[in-house]
Design a protein around this motif. Structure first.
Motif, PDB file in Angstrom:
ATOM      1  N   CYS A 119     131.939  57.918  45.390  1.00  0.00           N
ATOM      2  CA  CYS A 119     131.536  57.152  46.571  1.00  0.00           C
ATOM      3  C   CYS A 119     130.057  56.782  46.584  1.00  0.00           C
ATOM      4  O   CYS A 119     129.683  55.783  47.210  1.00  0.00           O
ATOM      5  CB  CYS A 119     131.893  57.944  47.834  1.00  0.00           C
ATOM      6  N   SER A 120     129.222  57.557  45.921  1.00  0.00           N
ATOM      7  CA  SER A 120     127.788  57.263  45.951  1.00  0.00           C
ATOM      8  C   SER A 120     127.297  56.558  44.697  1.00  0.00           C
ATOM      9  O   SER A 120     126.193  56.002  44.688  1.00  0.00           O
ATOM     10  CB  SER A 120     126.979  58.554  46.156  1.00  0.00           C
ATOM     11  N   ILE A 124     130.153  52.194  44.394  1.00  0.00           N
ATOM     12  CA  ILE A 124     129.061  51.340  44.878  1.00  0.00           C
ATOM     13  C   ILE A 124     128.777  50.230  43.872  1.00  0.00           C
ATOM     14  O   ILE A 124     128.489  49.089  44.231  1.00  0.00           O
ATOM     15  CB  ILE A 124     127.787  52.185  45.116  1.00  0.00           C
ATOM     16  N   ALA A 130     134.521  49.070  48.717  1.00  0.00           N
ATOM     17  CA  ALA A 130     133.921  50.392  48.880  1.00  0.00           C
ATOM     18  C   ALA A 130     132.409  50.285  49.077  1.00  0.00           C
ATOM     19  O   ALA A 130     131.821  51.050  49.852  1.00  0.00           O
ATOM     20  CB  ALA A 130     134.230  51.256  47.657  1.00  0.00           C
ATOM     21  N   SER A 133     131.463  49.822  52.629  1.00  0.00           N
ATOM     22  CA  SER A 133     131.648  51.039  53.434  1.00  0.00           C
ATOM     23  C   SER A 133     130.569  52.072  53.147  1.00  0.00           C
ATOM     24  O   SER A 133     129.914  52.594  54.062  1.00  0.00           O
ATOM     25  CB  SER A 133     133.023  51.651  53.165  1.00  0.00           C
ATOM     26  N   PHE A 134     130.339  52.369  51.880  1.00  0.00           N
ATOM     27  CA  PHE A 134     129.497  53.512  51.538  1.00  0.00           C
ATOM     28  C   PHE A 134     128.010  53.197  51.528  1.00  0.00           C
ATOM     29  O   PHE A 134     127.186  54.120  51.535  1.00  0.00           O
ATOM     30  CB  PHE A 134     129.971  54.122  50.225  1.00  0.00           C
ATOM     31  N   CYS A 137     126.106  54.747  54.391  1.00  0.00           N
ATOM     32  CA  CYS A 137     125.818  56.179  54.402  1.00  0.00           C
ATOM     33  C   CYS A 137     124.342  56.464  54.126  1.00  0.00           C
ATOM     34  O   CYS A 137     123.758  55.905  53.201  1.00  0.00           O
ATOM     35  CB  CYS A 137     126.674  56.895  53.364  1.00  0.00           C
ATOM     36  N   ILE A 140     125.665  61.294  50.981  1.00  0.00           N
ATOM     37  CA  ILE A 140     127.015  61.778  50.677  1.00  0.00           C
ATOM     38  C   ILE A 140     126.821  63.029  49.843  1.00  0.00           C
ATOM     39  O   ILE A 140     126.319  62.962  48.717  1.00  0.00           O
ATOM     40  CB  ILE A 140     127.843  60.734  49.904  1.00  0.00           C
ATOM     41  N   PHE A 150     129.743  63.099  54.734  1.00  0.00           N
ATOM     42  CA  PHE A 150     129.214  61.740  54.769  1.00  0.00           C
ATOM     43  C   PHE A 150     128.372  61.606  56.038  1.00  0.00           C
ATOM     44  O   PHE A 150     128.880  61.831  57.142  1.00  0.00           O
ATOM     45  CB  PHE A 150     130.339  60.704  54.816  1.00  0.00           C
ATOM     46  N   ALA A 168     139.128  53.085  48.253  1.00  0.00           N
ATOM     47  CA  ALA A 168     138.210  54.100  47.733  1.00  0.00           C
ATOM     48  C   ALA A 168     138.931  55.041  46.773  1.00  0.00           C
ATOM     49  O   ALA A 168     139.099  56.225  47.045  1.00  0.00           O
ATOM     50  CB  ALA A 168     137.581  54.886  48.876  1.00  0.00           C
TER      51      ALA A 168
END
Length: 204
Positions: A119-120, A124, A130, A133-134, A137, A140, A150, A168
């Motif tokens: 996710c990070s 990305i 995704a 969305s991420f 943040c 994470i 998160f 995701a």
């Protein structure tokens, strides 16, 4: 012919090729043991869902990869790789407690560090949906091997819907970290967590 009728006819004509493609491009047949055989056309260019989100890849890749949550027909979140979760009162912190019995297809245990990496970093870079969305943040982090936190820059209520498999897909950190994602040899034989465990909810 009235303009309104002409426009309806035109739209119908434009829709027909798409309907035909859907019928010709995907066929299903139930097998004697209760399984389902699917014919996909065109052939998926890859089964590596984090790399490619075209429809044929989604249909097959979503059986190989998983995400933290699944959603029922009312869009209520339900467990997948996360068995439970909490959202802070200020809407900024989402804490996911992961299942402890998941393994990657190569036998390596699935952990919170795979989620943080996916996710990070990986998603990305590779996954447009995704990324949207991420990038919200602030951080994470893995609180431990089975807990991911998160923290958002600002409250965003739809964030809880960012965790289905197509949006995701979680990738194995031990396979992809520090590599050229798009040319990693594992792309030819995707390694996911799907289909190794019974679902944590009743089928249907």
């Amino acid at each position: 012919m009235k303009r309104r009728d002409f426009n309806k006819l035109l739209l119908a004509g434009m829709a027909l090729p798409g309907i035909s493609f859907m019928r010709e491009g995907m066929a299903y047949a139930q097998t004697p043991n209760g399984g389902l055989t699917s014919l996909l056309a065109p052939e998926p260019p890859t089964l590596m869902l984090p790399l490619n989100q075209q429809q044929p890849t989604i249909v097959a890749g979503a059986k190989i990869f998983e995400s933290l949550l699944d959603y029922d027909f009312d869009l209520s979140p339900r467990p997948q790789l996360a068995e439970s979760w909490e959202i802070s009162e200020d809407g900024l912190t989402y804490t996911f407690h992961l299942v402890r019995n998941a393994k990657w297809h190569d036998g390596v245990p699935f952990t919170a560090h795979d989620v943080v990496f996916s996710c990070s970093q990986m998603l990305i870079e590779l996954h447009p949906r995704a990324r949207v969305s991420f990038e919200r943040c602030e951080s994470i982090d893995a609180a431990d091997d089975h807990t991911v936190v998160f923290k958002l820059k600002a409250p965003f209520a739809p964030f809880i819907y960012a965790f289905e498999t197509v949006s995701a897909p979680i990738a194995p950190r031990h396979i992809y970290e520090g590599t050229d994602y798009k040319n990693n040899p594992a792309n030819d034989h995707p390694i996911g967590t799907g289909l190794l465990r019974p679902p944590p909810f009743p089928p249907g």
